[in-house]
Design an enzyme around this catalytic site. Structure first.
Site, PDB file in Angstrom:
ATOM      1  N   HIS A 130     -29.057 -54.551 -12.544  1.00 51.76           N
ATOM      2  CA  HIS A 130     -29.233 -55.751 -13.356  1.00 51.76           C
ATOM      3  C   HIS A 130     -28.140 -55.907 -14.414  1.00 51.76           C
ATOM      4  O   HIS A 130     -27.967 -56.979 -14.986  1.00 51.76           O
ATOM      5  CB  HIS A 130     -30.630 -55.776 -13.995  1.00 51.76           C
ATOM      6  CG  HIS A 130     -30.814 -54.832 -15.148  1.00 51.76           C
ATOM      7  ND1 HIS A 130     -31.450 -53.616 -15.026  1.00 51.76           N
ATOM      8  CD2 HIS A 130     -30.470 -54.923 -16.454  1.00 51.76           C
ATOM      9  CE1 HIS A 130     -31.487 -53.006 -16.194  1.00 51.76           C
ATOM     10  NE2 HIS A 130     -30.901 -53.786 -17.084  1.00 51.76           N
ATOM     11  N   ASP A 160     -32.687 -50.726  -8.490  1.00 48.41           N
ATOM     12  CA  ASP A 160     -31.923 -51.165  -9.664  1.00 48.41           C
ATOM     13  C   ASP A 160     -30.761 -50.223  -9.959  1.00 48.41           C
ATOM     14  O   ASP A 160     -30.528 -49.844 -11.106  1.00 48.41           O
ATOM     15  CB  ASP A 160     -32.836 -51.286 -10.891  1.00 48.41           C
ATOM     16  CG  ASP A 160     -32.199 -52.138 -11.993  1.00 48.41           C
ATOM     17  OD1 ASP A 160     -31.224 -52.854 -11.696  1.00 48.41           O
ATOM     18  OD2 ASP A 160     -32.664 -52.067 -13.148  1.00 48.41           O
ATOM     19  N   ASN A 233     -28.579 -50.260 -23.555  1.00 46.29           N
ATOM     20  CA  ASN A 233     -28.584 -48.890 -23.067  1.00 46.29           C
ATOM     21  C   ASN A 233     -28.879 -48.813 -21.567  1.00 46.29           C
ATOM     22  O   ASN A 233     -28.831 -47.736 -20.988  1.00 46.29           O
ATOM     23  CB  ASN A 233     -29.636 -48.051 -23.810  1.00 46.29           C
ATOM     24  CG  ASN A 233     -29.202 -47.682 -25.208  1.00 46.29           C
ATOM     25  OD1 ASN A 233     -29.181 -48.529 -26.084  1.00 46.29           O
ATOM     26  ND2 ASN A 233     -28.847 -46.431 -25.411  1.00 46.29           N
ATOM     27  N   SER A 234     -29.204 -49.942 -20.944  1.00 40.92           N
ATOM     28  CA  SER A 234     -29.500 -49.942 -19.517  1.00 40.92           C
ATOM     29  C   SER A 234     -28.324 -49.377 -18.734  1.00 40.92           C
ATOM     30  O   SER A 234     -27.175 -49.785 -18.935  1.00 40.92           O
ATOM     31  CB  SER A 234     -29.781 -51.369 -19.031  1.00 40.92           C
ATOM     32  OG  SER A 234     -31.020 -51.825 -19.508  1.00 40.92           O
TER      33      SER A 234
END
Length: 503
Positions: A130, A160, A233-234
């Site tokens: 994402h 993801d 932080n993803s």
């Protein structure tokens, strides 16, 4: 007192000078001493919290990067147009200048910021799907602020995950994956991100839970941590205290958008195989079994003679599938696949998907009241196989001949030309059709509806309402509290265990 001390000194003398009668006494004394020392020392201490995370953070920070993406988006429709003025009007030049200066461009550049980490010194980087989704350009900013254009090697929306490649002038710092299966609730972990171009950000906490399902996809198996994870932080790594990546920070639960101590990370055990496939093939190649499954409830387990609810119940086997070739059948409860326990239904898709394609694996099932093992050659999952087919029917009640089974709270009718027409059933439909459901009955508790078709009762095919009644009475006499029905409903074929009420 002196005598006792002397006796004790003698007990600690070298073994070869102990007299024969002292051996038992010496052993008992030593044992009691060890126990006493253990009690004084207290319980064995677990791995204590480090005095500082600084040394570990300093070592790992250079491997964590910032991900900047740019996409091209069309300008919104309905932008204001230049008003029409009479020729030679003094307002015409004024408004034309204003509109030319403030007219939105046909395209605009949208930028997204996230994190990632280097797993190969040659320039292989892992992040979340994402973070880079719909990006036209991807830029990786290293710990020393060096910017590099990145190439997308592959991405997998279902987990993801995405893998990028950059071409650095020199070897980069990289971090290894660890064994996330060894993580225990309460273990210390450290999260590092590089959000919003601010530079490396370090937070620490513990593993709060394992195996979390947050309904983000079919392979949910998240690590929950209270280490602060915020927006940006993803895609960053979650480390154990050995500096190994045990998770990839992906999501947070928050009513405000900020961290409240509930963060979720993809475990390394899930990520490693996906990342390897994305690097090698540019896509994922997942195992396929070819069954439609459902959760095993307490009622279903009891109706099939299983002591506790576990495994995945096979509701339907796809024709020509690996499951059919491996002799799996509807009503089987899959307890183990490829030597991995299927504790509950949602475990099976993840285990099958991670199994090597073409590999013949053992499958332990519960069938006819006993365990048996069969072997299945795993196929490759295709998109058309992953798409579930749904069947639709209209619910029209009151066919002419009905049989009421009060213990289930339903009225049933035989499938014939009249009931097919009333309920819009297929010509190939078999079994009996439910024509009415008592609101206070056991069938209503399981949300059965008029128009549902009963195919099997108690693992036996049926063709008339009276056969249903017979099977229910047999189960009652056998002491069963519930009975298993195979139904063809609006959402497809599946099993339902219904409580048997007293007539």
């Amino acid at each position: 007192m002196r005598v006792r001390l002397q006796e004790q000194r003698q007990l600690f003398a070298p073994a070869h000078i102990l007299r024969e009668g002292q051996w038992r006494q010496a052993a008992l004394y030593l044992l009691s001493t060890v126990v006493l020392l253990g009690l004084l020392a207290g319980p064995a201490a677990g791995r204590s919290a480090p005095e500082s995370f600084a040394d570990l953070a300093q070592k790992l920070l250079p491997a964590v990067v910032n991900i900047s993406t740019t996409s091209m988006a069309k300008a919104q429709e309905g932008a204001p147009q230049l008003p029409q003025f009479p020729p030679g009007s003094p307002f015409e030049d004024f408004f034309r200048e204003y509109f030319d200066k403030n007219r939105p461009q046909e395209q605009r550049r949208a930028t997204s910021l996230g994190s990632g980490f280097i797993i190969d010194r040659a320039g292989i980087i892992v992040t979340n799907n994402h973070v880079i989704q719909d990006a036209d350009e991807i830029t990786v900013i290293l710990h020393d602020n060096t910017s590099l254009k990145a190439k997308l090697l592959g991405r997998d929306p279902k987990t993801d995950l995405a893998v990028l490649q950059v071409k650095p002038e020199k070897k980069l710092s990289a971090v290894p994956f660890g064994n996330s299966d060894q993580l225990r609730v309460g273990d210390w972990v450290m999260a590092i991100g590089n959000p919003f171009g601010l530079g490396g950000t370090v937070t620490a906490g513990i593993v709060s839970a394992r195996g979390r399902n947050i309904n983000s996809g079919p392979y949910d198996d998240y690590i929950q941590t209270d280490a602060s994870i915020n927006r940006g932080n993803s895609g960053g790594p979650l480390f154990n205290m050995d500096g190994e990546v045990v998770g990839i920070n992906t999501a947070i639960f928050s009513p405000t958008g900020g961290s409240i101590g509930i963060g979720f990370s993809i475990p390394a055990s899930t990520a490693v195989s996906v990342i390897d496939q994305l690097r090698n093939f540019g896509r994922t190649r997942r195992g396929w079994l070819g069954v439609r499954i459902q959760q095993v409830t307490d009622e279903i387990a009891e109706s099939l003679g299983l002591k506790k609810a576990q495994g995945a119940l096979v509701a339907e086997v796809t024709k020509g599938s690996p499951a059919e070739d491996g002799n799996l059948k509807a009503r089987d409860i899959i307890l183990s696949f490829n030597n991995q326990s299927v504790v509950e239904m949602r475990n099976l898709p993840r285990i099958v998907a991670g199994t090597e394609i073409g590999k013949k694996v053992p499958v332990v099932v519960w069938r006819d009241g006993k365990r048996l093992t069969t072997r299945v050659s795993v196929g490759e999952l295709q998109e058309e196989q992953a798409a579930a087919t749904k069947k639709t029917k209209n619910n029209i009640i009151n066919p002419t001949k009905e049989l009421e089974i009060t213990s289930l709270g339903v009225k049933l009718a035989t499938i014939n030309a009249k009931t097919r027409a009333r309920f819009k059933l297929k010509n190939s439909a078999k079994g009996v059709v439910i024509t009415a459901v008592s609101p206070a009955g056991a069938a209503a508790e399981q949300r059965l509806k008029p128009g549902d078709v009963i195919l099997e009762v108690g693992q036996t095919e049926i063709g008339t309402p009276s056969e249903v009644n017979e099977k229910v009475e047999e189960a009652r006499k056998a002491g069963r509290k519930s009975i298993l029905l195979l139904l063809d409903r609006q959402n497809g074929i599946g099993f339902v265990a219904i409580r048997i009420n007293k007539s």
